[in-house]
Motif scaffolding. Sequence first.
Motif, PDB file in Angstrom:
ATOM      1  N   ILE A  90     -27.714  19.317  18.123  1.00 12.79           N
ATOM      2  CA  ILE A  90     -27.922  20.244  17.971  1.00 12.79           C
ATOM      3  C   ILE A  90     -29.483  19.225  17.435  1.00 12.79           C
ATOM      4  O   ILE A  90     -29.884  19.237  16.359  1.00 12.79           O
ATOM      5  CB  ILE A  90     -27.999  21.662  17.738  1.00 12.79           C
ATOM      6  CG1 ILE A  90     -26.742  22.050  18.150  1.00 12.79           C
ATOM      7  CG2 ILE A  90     -29.592  22.292  17.982  1.00 12.79           C
ATOM      8  CD1 ILE A  90     -26.776  23.599  17.714  1.00 12.79           C
ATOM      9  N   PRO A  91     -30.282  19.122  18.962  1.00 14.53           N
ATOM     10  CA  PRO A  91     -31.500  18.306  17.925  1.00 14.53           C
ATOM     11  C   PRO A  91     -32.518  19.593  17.657  1.00 14.53           C
ATOM     12  O   PRO A  91     -32.743  20.615  17.835  1.00 14.53           O
ATOM     13  CB  PRO A  91     -32.604  18.148  19.338  1.00 14.53           C
ATOM     14  CG  PRO A  91     -32.408  19.575  20.277  1.00 14.53           C
ATOM     15  CD  PRO A  91     -30.402  19.683  20.271  1.00 14.53           C
ATOM     16  N   HIS A  92     -33.221  19.023  16.416  1.00  7.53           N
ATOM     17  CA  HIS A  92     -34.064  19.541  15.184  1.00  7.53           C
ATOM     18  C   HIS A  92     -34.145  21.184  14.693  1.00  7.53           C
ATOM     19  O   HIS A  92     -35.276  22.016  15.697  1.00  7.53           O
ATOM     20  CB  HIS A  92     -35.976  19.325  16.241  1.00  7.53           C
ATOM     21  CG  HIS A  92     -35.934  20.193  18.033  1.00  7.53           C
ATOM     22  ND1 HIS A  92     -36.117  21.930  17.927  1.00  7.53           N
ATOM     23  CD2 HIS A  92     -35.898  19.834  18.603  1.00  7.53           C
ATOM     24  CE1 HIS A  92     -36.257  21.639  18.834  1.00  7.53           C
ATOM     25  NE2 HIS A  92     -36.400  20.441  19.592  1.00  7.53           N
ATOM     26  N   PRO A  93     -32.841  21.052  14.618  1.00 10.05           N
ATOM     27  CA  PRO A  93     -32.212  23.206  14.311  1.00 10.05           C
ATOM     28  C   PRO A  93     -33.995  22.786  13.407  1.00 10.05           C
ATOM     29  O   PRO A  93     -33.974  22.167  11.882  1.00 10.05           O
ATOM     30  CB  PRO A  93     -31.008  22.880  13.975  1.00 10.05           C
ATOM     31  CG  PRO A  93     -31.480  21.359  13.164  1.00 10.05           C
ATOM     32  CD  PRO A  93     -32.135  20.407  14.089  1.00 10.05           C
ATOM     33  N   ILE A  94     -34.018  24.090  13.365  1.00 11.18           N
ATOM     34  CA  ILE A  94     -34.198  24.890  11.414  1.00 11.18           C
ATOM     35  C   ILE A  94     -33.435  26.522  10.834  1.00 11.18           C
ATOM     36  O   ILE A  94     -32.241  26.249  11.741  1.00 11.18           O
ATOM     37  CB  ILE A  94     -34.996  26.325  12.077  1.00 11.18           C
ATOM     38  CG1 ILE A  94     -36.641  24.829  12.711  1.00 11.18           C
ATOM     39  CG2 ILE A  94     -36.137  26.595  10.365  1.00 11.18           C
ATOM     40  CD1 ILE A  94     -37.841  25.838  13.444  1.00 11.18           C
ATOM     41  N   VAL A  95     -32.719  25.491  10.144  1.00  9.42           N
ATOM     42  CA  VAL A  95     -32.400  26.040   8.606  1.00  9.42           C
ATOM     43  C   VAL A  95     -32.877  26.796   8.208  1.00  9.42           C
ATOM     44  O   VAL A  95     -33.670  26.749   7.026  1.00  9.42           O
ATOM     45  CB  VAL A  95     -31.256  25.777   7.730  1.00  9.42           C
ATOM     46  CG1 VAL A  95     -29.813  26.193   7.092  1.00  9.42           C
ATOM     47  CG2 VAL A  95     -29.995  24.663   9.145  1.00  9.42           C
ATOM     48  N   TYR A  96     -32.785  28.180   8.181  1.00  6.46           N
ATOM     49  CA  TYR A  96     -33.614  29.351   7.495  1.00  6.46           C
ATOM     50  C   TYR A  96     -32.481  30.493   5.872  1.00  6.46           C
ATOM     51  O   TYR A  96     -31.994  31.047   6.192  1.00  6.46           O
ATOM     52  CB  TYR A  96     -34.640  30.405   8.255  1.00  6.46           C
ATOM     53  CG  TYR A  96     -35.364  31.365   7.585  1.00  6.46           C
ATOM     54  CD1 TYR A  96     -36.085  31.032   6.713  1.00  6.46           C
ATOM     55  CD2 TYR A  96     -35.909  32.457   8.191  1.00  6.46           C
ATOM     56  CE1 TYR A  96     -37.354  31.554   6.087  1.00  6.46           C
ATOM     57  CE2 TYR A  96     -36.559  33.337   8.114  1.00  6.46           C
ATOM     58  CZ  TYR A  96     -37.265  33.470   6.475  1.00  6.46           C
ATOM     59  OH  TYR A  96     -38.267  33.683   6.417  1.00  6.46           O
ATOM     60  N   CYS A  97     -33.187  29.667   5.221  1.00  4.35           N
ATOM     61  CA  CYS A  97     -32.280  30.327   3.991  1.00  4.35           C
ATOM     62  C   CYS A  97     -33.099  31.570   3.354  1.00  4.35           C
ATOM     63  O   CYS A  97     -34.307  31.414   2.439  1.00  4.35           O
ATOM     64  CB  CYS A  97     -32.210  29.368   2.917  1.00  4.35           C
ATOM     65  SG  CYS A  97     -30.234  29.957   1.785  1.00  4.35           S
ATOM     66  N   LEU A  98     -32.595  32.636   3.384  1.00  6.93           N
ATOM     67  CA  LEU A  98     -33.258  33.943   2.761  1.00  6.93           C
ATOM     68  C   LEU A  98     -33.049  34.247   1.095  1.00  6.93           C
ATOM     69  O   LEU A  98     -31.729  34.148   0.841  1.00  6.93           O
ATOM     70  CB  LEU A  98     -32.666  35.159   3.701  1.00  6.93           C
ATOM     71  CG  LEU A  98     -33.440  35.054   4.843  1.00  6.93           C
ATOM     72  CD1 LEU A  98     -32.549  36.466   5.812  1.00  6.93           C
ATOM     73  CD2 LEU A  98     -34.344  34.996   5.538  1.00  6.93           C
ATOM     74  N   ALA A  99     -33.732  34.180   0.097  1.00  6.60           N
ATOM     75  CA  ALA A  99     -33.033  34.474  -1.672  1.00  6.60           C
ATOM     76  C   ALA A  99     -33.392  32.841  -1.559  1.00  6.60           C
ATOM     77  O   ALA A  99     -32.251  32.066  -0.987  1.00  6.60           O
ATOM     78  CB  ALA A  99     -32.699  35.341  -1.172  1.00  6.60           C
ATOM     79  N   CYS A 100     -33.162  33.329  -2.924  1.00 10.43           N
ATOM     80  CA  CYS A 100     -33.197  31.493  -3.783  1.00 10.43           C
ATOM     81  C   CYS A 100     -31.882  31.634  -4.604  1.00 10.43           C
ATOM     82  O   CYS A 100     -32.233  31.616  -6.092  1.00 10.43           O
ATOM     83  CB  CYS A 100     -34.741  31.316  -5.051  1.00 10.43           C
ATOM     84  SG  CYS A 100     -35.939  30.982  -3.953  1.00 10.43           S
ATOM     85  N   ARG A 101     -30.910  32.094  -3.843  1.00 11.84           N
ATOM     86  CA  ARG A 101     -29.559  31.594  -4.504  1.00 11.84           C
ATOM     87  C   ARG A 101     -29.087  30.427  -5.011  1.00 11.84           C
ATOM     88  O   ARG A 101     -28.239  30.339  -6.092  1.00 11.84           O
ATOM     89  CB  ARG A 101     -28.135  32.594  -3.599  1.00 11.84           C
ATOM     90  CG  ARG A 101     -28.577  34.391  -4.016  1.00 11.84           C
ATOM     91  CD  ARG A 101     -27.595  34.949  -3.686  1.00 11.84           C
ATOM     92  NE  ARG A 101     -27.635  35.405  -1.886  1.00 11.84           N
ATOM     93  CZ  ARG A 101     -28.965  35.893  -0.774  1.00 11.84           C
ATOM     94  NH1 ARG A 101     -28.899  37.066  -1.745  1.00 11.84           N
ATOM     95  NH2 ARG A 101     -28.661  35.958  -0.701  1.00 11.84           N
ATOM     96  N   ILE A 102     -29.226  29.307  -4.136  1.00  5.21           N
ATOM     97  CA  ILE A 102     -28.603  27.784  -4.257  1.00  5.21           C
ATOM     98  C   ILE A 102     -29.679  26.642  -3.706  1.00  5.21           C
ATOM     99  O   ILE A 102     -28.798  25.919  -4.187  1.00  5.21           O
ATOM    100  CB  ILE A 102     -27.377  28.031  -3.160  1.00  5.21           C
ATOM    101  CG1 ILE A 102     -28.995  27.889  -1.773  1.00  5.21           C
ATOM    102  CG2 ILE A 102     -26.141  28.739  -2.842  1.00  5.21           C
ATOM    103  CD1 ILE A 102     -28.594  27.061   0.001  1.00  5.21           C
TER     104      ILE A 102
END
Length: 387
Positions: free
Chosen positions: A93-105
């Motif tokens: 998959i080209p240019h994916p966006i990984v969007y993480c909700l909250a600051c747990r990791i």
Amino acid sequence: MADVQHIFIVGSKGIPGAYGGYETFVDKLTEYHQDDIRFKYHVACKAEENSEFEYHNARCFKVKVPKIGAAAAIAYDVLAIKQSIAYIKKNKIPHPIVYCLACRIGPFARKFRKQIHKLGGKFYVNPDGHEWLRAKWPLPVRKYWKYSEKHMVKHADLLVCDSKNIEKYIRESYAKYNPQTTFIAYGAEIRRSRLADNDEKFTDWLAEKGLKPKEYYLVVGRFVPENNYETMIREFILSKTSKNFALITNVNESFLDELKKKTRFDRDPRIKFVGTVYDQELLMKIREQAYGYFHGHEVGGTNPSLLEALASSDLNLLLDVGFNKEVGEDTAIYWNKTQGDLANIIEKADAMIETEIKALADASTKRIADAYSWEFISGEYAKVWVK
């Protein structure tokens, strides 16, 4: 295929069916974008087994989480991002966006960003509210939240803040990292309930709880100290109002006992803990038919229950803090925690004439329609995805 922007959303419990803030957000975002051929969503869902299904044209992938207590939430996000990266690699998959909700990791943020960048992708984060300030967390957990937040901010390509106050806090507190931020609020429905005023579902609920239309003040929210239940109850008891106070919340027995000892609310028949309401149409109708709505939240970003109240309830009495004023502006009445302040405001609210109440009701509904409707919010996200 290269024209499609793939967005991997990690950090909500999943869709459909869960009703937390993040879950509702993901549900609405995928609903409003389900026919938009520019986007393909991949949504992590907490589950007992790994599998996939389609919902709102989104690919929902289940992530099996080990039963390890409080650390399960961290493990869930880590596993979900690992599964996302594996899927991106496998399907090229080209240019994916990984969007993480909250600051747990936070401790893993640097490693994941490097892996995502290597695949030509971007790592976006929604920092949520001040999780490390919440009274429910013991001190070591709060310290972890703060540490984790710092590292999420440091390594995110973009932080999407759902409150201007959160965005300001991120930019000022972490200025040395030069964080890239944008503001996109949480959304709300602006339509009226599908239930009629005389629908049996609503009238039976009122009768069962000992309430009458426009003769009760209302609060809907999580039963935690930072939502200021003690102040609201204490001030309501102080006031001379003849109306009732209905509290829709998931009662925690130890906190309830503590409140009982502190306020003696059990001696005041006007105060009614009425349980939870998961039927969204009924809840909307209960909000519409309240005389006034209390909002005592003082931690967090744009709060879903506040948006829903401003959209549905005629008269909104909000705790005077930045988050709430940012949303309510001049369409609500504000109170502080000084003894007697809210009690005095309740009595003034009781004495308001119909035209005054209607003016505030119309203004608050318009405020939500203009800046917080799901249609508007999903449009704002589309701009971010196609940058």
